[in-house]
Design an enzyme around this catalytic site. Structure first.
Site, PDB file in Angstrom:
ATOM      1  N   GLY A  20       0.836  -1.198   0.000  1.00  0.00           N
ATOM      2  CA  GLY A  20       0.000   0.000   0.000  1.00  0.00           C
ATOM      3  C   GLY A  20       0.866   1.241   0.000  1.00  0.00           C
ATOM      4  CE  LYS A  21       4.056   6.274  -3.448  1.00  0.00           C
ATOM      5  NZ  LYS A  21       4.674   6.692  -2.161  1.00  0.00           N
ATOM      6  CG  PHE A  24       2.218  12.222   4.690  1.00  0.00           C
ATOM      7  CD1 PHE A  24       0.890  12.309   5.076  1.00  0.00           C
ATOM      8  CD2 PHE A  24       2.801  13.306   4.060  1.00  0.00           C
ATOM      9  CE1 PHE A  24       0.170  13.471   4.871  1.00  0.00           C
ATOM     10  CE2 PHE A  24       2.087  14.479   3.857  1.00  0.00           C
ATOM     11  CZ  PHE A  24       0.766  14.561   4.264  1.00  0.00           C
ATOM     12  CE  LYS A  42       0.108   3.253   8.136  1.00  0.00           C
ATOM     13  NZ  LYS A  42      -0.983   4.052   8.754  1.00  0.00           N
ATOM     14  CG  ASP A 135     -11.135   6.999   7.378  1.00  0.00           C
ATOM     15  OD1 ASP A 135      -9.981   6.830   6.932  1.00  0.00           O
ATOM     16  OD2 ASP A 135     -12.131   7.142   6.642  1.00  0.00           O
TER      17      ASP A 135
HETATM   18  C1  LIG Z   1      -0.303  -2.079   8.486  1.00  0.00           C
HETATM   19  C2  LIG Z   1      -1.704  -2.066   7.923  1.00  0.00           C
HETATM   20  C3  LIG Z   1      -2.755  -1.832   9.002  1.00  0.00           C
HETATM   21  C4  LIG Z   1      -1.829  -1.006   6.863  1.00  0.00           C
HETATM   22  O1  LIG Z   1      -1.634   0.195   7.046  1.00  0.00           O
HETATM   23  N1  LIG Z   1      -2.170  -1.565   5.690  1.00  0.00           N
HETATM   24  C5  LIG Z   1      -2.389  -0.811   4.463  1.00  0.00           C
HETATM   25  C6  LIG Z   1      -1.810  -1.408   3.237  1.00  0.00           C
HETATM   26  C7  LIG Z   1      -2.741  -1.496   2.237  1.00  0.00           C
HETATM   27  C8  LIG Z   1      -3.995  -1.103   2.803  1.00  0.00           C
HETATM   28  C9  LIG Z   1      -5.291  -1.034   2.244  1.00  0.00           C
HETATM   29  O2  LIG Z   1      -5.475  -1.328   0.924  1.00  0.00           O
HETATM   30  C10 LIG Z   1      -6.372  -0.656   3.045  1.00  0.00           C
HETATM   31  C11 LIG Z   1      -6.157  -0.356   4.399  1.00  0.00           C
HETATM   32  C12 LIG Z   1      -4.877  -0.420   4.976  1.00  0.00           C
HETATM   33  C13 LIG Z   1      -3.848  -0.765   4.133  1.00  0.00           C
HETATM   34  C14 LIG Z   1      -2.305  -2.918   5.810  1.00  0.00           C
HETATM   35  N2  LIG Z   1      -2.660  -3.811   4.869  1.00  0.00           N
HETATM   36  C15 LIG Z   1      -2.738  -5.112   5.274  1.00  0.00           C
HETATM   37  N3  LIG Z   1      -3.119  -6.064   4.378  1.00  0.00           N
HETATM   38  C16 LIG Z   1      -3.435  -5.896   3.036  1.00  0.00           C
HETATM   39  C17 LIG Z   1      -3.184  -6.990   2.194  1.00  0.00           C
HETATM   40  C18 LIG Z   1      -3.491  -6.888   0.840  1.00  0.00           C
HETATM   41  C19 LIG Z   1      -4.037  -5.709   0.318  1.00  0.00           C
HETATM   42  C20 LIG Z   1      -4.302  -4.630   1.166  1.00  0.00           C
HETATM   43  C21 LIG Z   1      -4.008  -4.724   2.523  1.00  0.00           C
HETATM   44  N4  LIG Z   1      -2.489  -5.534   6.542  1.00  0.00           N
HETATM   45  C22 LIG Z   1      -2.145  -4.626   7.498  1.00  0.00           C
HETATM   46  C23 LIG Z   1      -2.034  -3.281   7.130  1.00  0.00           C
END
Ligand SMILES: CC1(C)C(=O)N([C@H]2C=Cc3c(O)cccc32)c2nc(Nc3ccccc3)ncc21
Length: 323
Positions: A20-21, A24, A42, A135
């Site tokens: 994910g991006k 910041f 993160k 949110d």
């Molecule tokens: C650390 C934390 C909580 C976080 O910040 N993200 C990001 C990153 C992508 C994303 C999003 O697409 C939506 C919400 C949060 C996020 C995380 N994403 C995941 N799994 C994931 C696996 C495949 C696709 C998307 C998310 N697990 C934990 C987290």
């Protein structure tokens, strides 16, 4: 994130692909070298943040340090250097429930009920600690390998005091409560309840109750409080959603009222024997859920049953059914 350097190791973690991006930060999948556990990290470059957003990062971390709940992403570790912050937390391997619904379509009401109970228990846990998420949206409801809910992104969350008001404009417009659109002050929990109403609608319908081509049109629709109920929605589910999407914050359901609502406490039908041979019967949802909990995707199971492939998917399904 500059491409000039390749982040490979942080602490005891091997950094893997980006998942994910944000504006910041970026989030990377990583693996702990000793435990071999997958985590999400993160990665934040401090110099890209102004004082306000840096404060928000520290507030999010401090809030996550207080939360320990099976359906909230767990914070594991924070590493900070002069110009970087690394927030190591639980990794939800099956991503957003938003993407799951985009791919598989709306959920059955029994599957939506199971997910909604998990979301509700997590938000009740936060509210009991005087924390509002602010949110809540399908994009922030992640799924782990067992298809259990993991709430993410407490970036907008804050502490609230029942005797005081907050006013920050938070969240994503289709999930924002009318009082937030009107710029009115709010206590806190009641705007999470509105968003939960939108979330339940999305789980059961696979679409947003309020939407529009412009923010202004969306705002007018939210403030009208009117939304369409599709033909397939049960009267119980409609009744609950209408009690959460109430314009008047004071009249909106509380979490306790939601938990007591008839639709929430409807027993999922017992494992009814399907009519077997004729193949006309719908697959048994609880067996499908059981197989999903084992990490088996529901798409191929349904296809196998529908077209009588009698392959591994069908075999497992029938073995469970006769179990
Ligand atoms: C650390 C934390 C909580 C976080 O910040 N993200 C990001 C990153 C992508 C994303 C999003 O697409 C939506 C919400 C949060 C996020 C995380 N994403 C995941 N799994 C994931 C696996 C495949 C696709 C998307 C998310 N697990 C934990 C987290």
């Amino acid at each position: 994130m500059g491409d000039s350097y390749k982040l490979e190791k942080v602490g005891f973690y091997n950094i893997e692909r980006r998942i994910g991006k944000g504006n910041f930060a970026e989030v990377r999948l990583a693996r702990h070298r000793i435990t071999r556990t997958e985590v999400a990290i993160k990665v934040i470059e401090k110099r890209r943040l102004d004082a306000v957003n840096l404060h928000k990062v520290y507030r999010e971390v401090n809030i996550m340090k207080q939360l320990d709940h099976p359906h909230i992403i767990k914070l594991y570790q924070v590493m900070e250097s002069s110009d970087m912050i690394f927030i190591v937390s639980e990794y939800a391997s099956r991503g957003e429930i938003f993407d799951y619904i985009a791919k598989h379509g709306k959920m059955s009401e029994s599957a939506a009920r199971r997910k909604f109970w998990q979301i509700l228990s997590a938000i009740e846990y936060c509210h009991n600690r005087r924390i509002v998420h602010r949110d809540l949206k399908a994009e922030n409801l992640l799924l782990d390998s067992n298809m259990n809910i993991k709430i993410a992104d407490f970036g907008f969350s804050n502490y609230y005091n029942p005797n005081e008001c907050l006013s920050t404009w938070c969240g994503s417009p289709p999930y924002a409560a009318p009082e937030v659109f009107e710029g009115k002050k709010y206590v806190g929990p009641e705007i999470d309840i509105w968003s939960l109403g939108v979330v339940l609608y999305v789980l059961v319908c696979g679409a947003l109750p309020f939407d529009g081509p412009t923010l202004h049109i969306l705002r007018d629709r939210v403030l009208s409080g009117r939304f369409r109920i599709p033909y397939f929605m049960s009267t119980g589910c409609e009744s609950l959603i209408r009690k959460m999407l109430v314009l008047e914050p004071q009249k909106r359901y509380t979490i306790d009222q939601i938990k007591r609502h008839s639709w929430m406490v409807e027993e999922a039908p017992r494992l009814l024997p399907s009519t077997g041979g004729d193949g006309k019967a719908e697959p048994n949802e609880q067996i499908i859920q059981l197989m999903q909990n084992l990490g088996i995707d529901s798409g191929p199971i349904r296809e196998s049953l529908r077209y009588k492939y009698y392959d591994h998917y069908g075999a497992i399904y029938y073995l469970f059914l006769d179990y």
